[in-house]
Design a protein around this motif. Structure first.
Motif, PDB file in Angstrom:
ATOM      1  N   VAL A   1       0.848  -1.180   0.000  1.00 16.02           N
ATOM      2  CA  VAL A   1       0.000   0.000   0.000  1.00 16.02           C
ATOM      3  C   VAL A   1       0.887   1.235   0.000  1.00 16.02           C
ATOM      4  O   VAL A   1       1.739   1.404   0.871  1.00 16.02           O
ATOM      5  N   ASN A   2       0.716   2.109  -0.982  1.00 13.94           N
ATOM      6  CA  ASN A   2       1.609   3.267  -1.103  1.00 13.94           C
ATOM      7  C   ASN A   2       0.966   4.573  -0.633  1.00 13.94           C
ATOM      8  O   ASN A   2       1.481   5.650  -0.881  1.00 13.94           O
ATOM      9  N   LYS A   3      -0.175   4.472   0.042  1.00 18.22           N
ATOM     10  CA  LYS A   3      -0.829   5.639   0.636  1.00 18.22           C
ATOM     11  C   LYS A   3      -1.130   5.346   2.100  1.00 18.22           C
ATOM     12  O   LYS A   3      -1.283   4.183   2.490  1.00 18.22           O
ATOM     13  N   PRO A   4      -1.237   6.394   2.937  1.00 17.96           N
ATOM     14  CA  PRO A   4      -1.738   6.158   4.304  1.00 17.96           C
ATOM     15  C   PRO A   4      -3.163   5.623   4.237  1.00 17.96           C
ATOM     16  O   PRO A   4      -3.884   5.873   3.260  1.00 17.96           O
TER      17      PRO A   4
ATOM     18  N   ALA B   1      -5.684   5.655   1.106  1.00 21.43           N
ATOM     19  CA  ALA B   1      -6.361   4.425   0.700  1.00 21.43           C
ATOM     20  C   ALA B   1      -7.515   4.255   1.680  1.00 21.43           C
ATOM     21  O   ALA B   1      -7.300   4.186   2.889  1.00 21.43           O
ATOM     22  N   CYS B   2      -8.747   4.217   1.168  1.00 19.06           N
ATOM     23  CA  CYS B   2      -9.926   4.313   2.037  1.00 19.06           C
ATOM     24  C   CYS B   2     -10.719   3.010   2.134  1.00 19.06           C
ATOM     25  O   CYS B   2     -10.834   2.264   1.162  1.00 19.06           O
ATOM     26  N   VAL B   3     -11.261   2.791   3.329  1.00 25.04           N
ATOM     27  CA  VAL B   3     -12.267   1.758   3.576  1.00 25.04           C
ATOM     28  C   VAL B   3     -13.469   2.460   4.176  1.00 25.04           C
ATOM     29  O   VAL B   3     -13.324   3.282   5.086  1.00 25.04           O
TER      30      VAL B   3
ATOM     31  N   ALA C   1      -6.683  -3.664  12.710  1.00 23.68           N
ATOM     32  CA  ALA C   1      -6.020  -4.717  11.930  1.00 23.68           C
ATOM     33  C   ALA C   1      -5.155  -4.140  10.821  1.00 23.68           C
ATOM     34  O   ALA C   1      -4.075  -4.659  10.516  1.00 23.68           O
ATOM     35  N   LEU C   2      -5.630  -3.048  10.214  1.00 18.75           N
ATOM     36  CA  LEU C   2      -4.884  -2.421   9.105  1.00 18.75           C
ATOM     37  C   LEU C   2      -3.806  -1.462   9.591  1.00 18.75           C
ATOM     38  O   LEU C   2      -3.059  -0.913   8.776  1.00 18.75           O
TER      39      LEU C   2
ATOM     40  N   LEU D   1      -8.509  -6.644   2.071  1.00 17.42           N
ATOM     41  CA  LEU D   1      -8.638  -5.190   1.926  1.00 17.42           C
ATOM     42  C   LEU D   1      -7.373  -4.591   1.331  1.00 17.42           C
ATOM     43  O   LEU D   1      -7.440  -3.685   0.487  1.00 17.42           O
ATOM     44  N   GLU D   2      -6.222  -5.090   1.749  1.00 20.34           N
ATOM     45  CA  GLU D   2      -4.952  -4.574   1.224  1.00 20.34           C
ATOM     46  C   GLU D   2      -4.818  -4.834  -0.273  1.00 20.34           C
ATOM     47  O   GLU D   2      -4.275  -3.999  -1.005  1.00 20.34           O
ATOM     48  N   ASP D   3      -5.327  -5.962  -0.729  1.00 22.28           N
ATOM     49  CA  ASP D   3      -5.288  -6.254  -2.165  1.00 22.28           C
ATOM     50  C   ASP D   3      -6.129  -5.243  -2.954  1.00 22.28           C
ATOM     51  O   ASP D   3      -5.747  -4.838  -4.059  1.00 22.28           O
ATOM     52  N   TYR D   4      -7.256  -4.833  -2.393  1.00 19.31           N
ATOM     53  CA  TYR D   4      -8.073  -3.808  -3.057  1.00 19.31           C
ATOM     54  C   TYR D   4      -7.375  -2.452  -3.039  1.00 19.31           C
ATOM     55  O   TYR D   4      -7.508  -1.667  -3.986  1.00 19.31           O
TER      56      TYR D   4
END
Length: 253
Positions: free
Chosen positions: A2-5, A37-39, A170-171, A133-136
């Protein structure tokens, strides 16, 4: 990688009934996505209660959480994983945001244990399959998550604040934002800019923090305990302007 916070956004079902709120939310996420990177994790309280009342089921709560039997769970799943989840995904996709809707049941994303006998089919999250989630994130896709989750008896209703907090932990999210209908935690009529975990527990004891705010502050503390770096409670205006109440643990104070 992941290259964004990472930012976890939790929004309540009460707010989602307001068209202006929904439009502001989507536009703000569009801006936030440039940096994070948003959830997006959502509830659906009003819509669930309305449908329960139409079917003759009286909603009941304990410490801000919905007491859930099988009939209530069926309604909650229909509203959360069906109607609201897809409305949010559609709204995001319409403005060009690549979004996908998931529930905690999908690929066993959110795994739970029973919260306790009195709470029946309410779950407490014990595992988040964060790699899903990280894959997305790598594909620059926002996941929109319904908190209906999976456990020993099958599906469980999970409080959306709790789900968001555990996902953020978790993230190891850089920020979790709980968007509600108030600009922050009110103490003596004023917005508290910062609260420690000790202050939160004292305010709950004094019933200054009560009802639906209890799961939010507890979820914020859970997120920090399990790895999130920052937690904030605010409204849509505060989300846009980075205002509200920041919750910190004693080790941070």
């Amino acid at each position: 990688m992941v290259n964004k916070p990472i930012q976890v956004i939790k929004v309540g079902g009460n707010e989602l009934t307001d068209v202006n709120f929904m439009n502001n939310l989507v536009m703000t996420i569009q801006e936030q996505k440039k940096e994070y990177a948003c959830v997006l994790v959502h509830g659906g309280g009003v819509a669930i209660s309305n449908l329960m009342n139409k079917t003759g089921i009286v909603p009941q709560y304990k410490d801000g959480q919905r007491i859930t039997d099988e009939a209530t769970l069926e309604i909650a799943e229909m509203v959360l994983s069906g109607k609201i989840n897809k409305q949010l995904v559609l709204s995001l996709n319409r403005v060009g945001i690549d979004a996908i809707g998931l529930s905690g049941v999908d690929r066993s994303l959110l795994q739970v244990e029973p919260w306790g006998d009195a709470m029946d089919l309410v779950g407490r999250i014990v595992k988040v399959r964060k790699k899903i989630l990280e894959d997305y994130f790598i594909e620059d896709v926002i996941t929109v998550i319904s908190p209906i989750s999976i456990g020993e008896k099958g599906r469980y209703n999970v409080n959306a604040d709790h789900a968001a907090g555990m996902i953020a932990g978790a993230l190891c999210a850089d920020e979790i934002v709980f968007i509600t209908n108030v600009p922050g935690v009110l103490v003596d009529g004023q917005i508290a800019e910062t609260l420690t975990d000790k202050q939160v527990f004292e305010l709950i004891e004094r019933e200054i923090i009560s009802g639906g705010m209890i799961p939010k502050v507890n979820a914020a503390l859970d997120a920090l305990c399990y790895g999130a770096k920052q937690a904030r409670i605010t409204n849509i205006n505060g989300f846009e302007k980075k205002l509200g109440t920041s919750i910190i643990s004693k080790k941070d104070s």
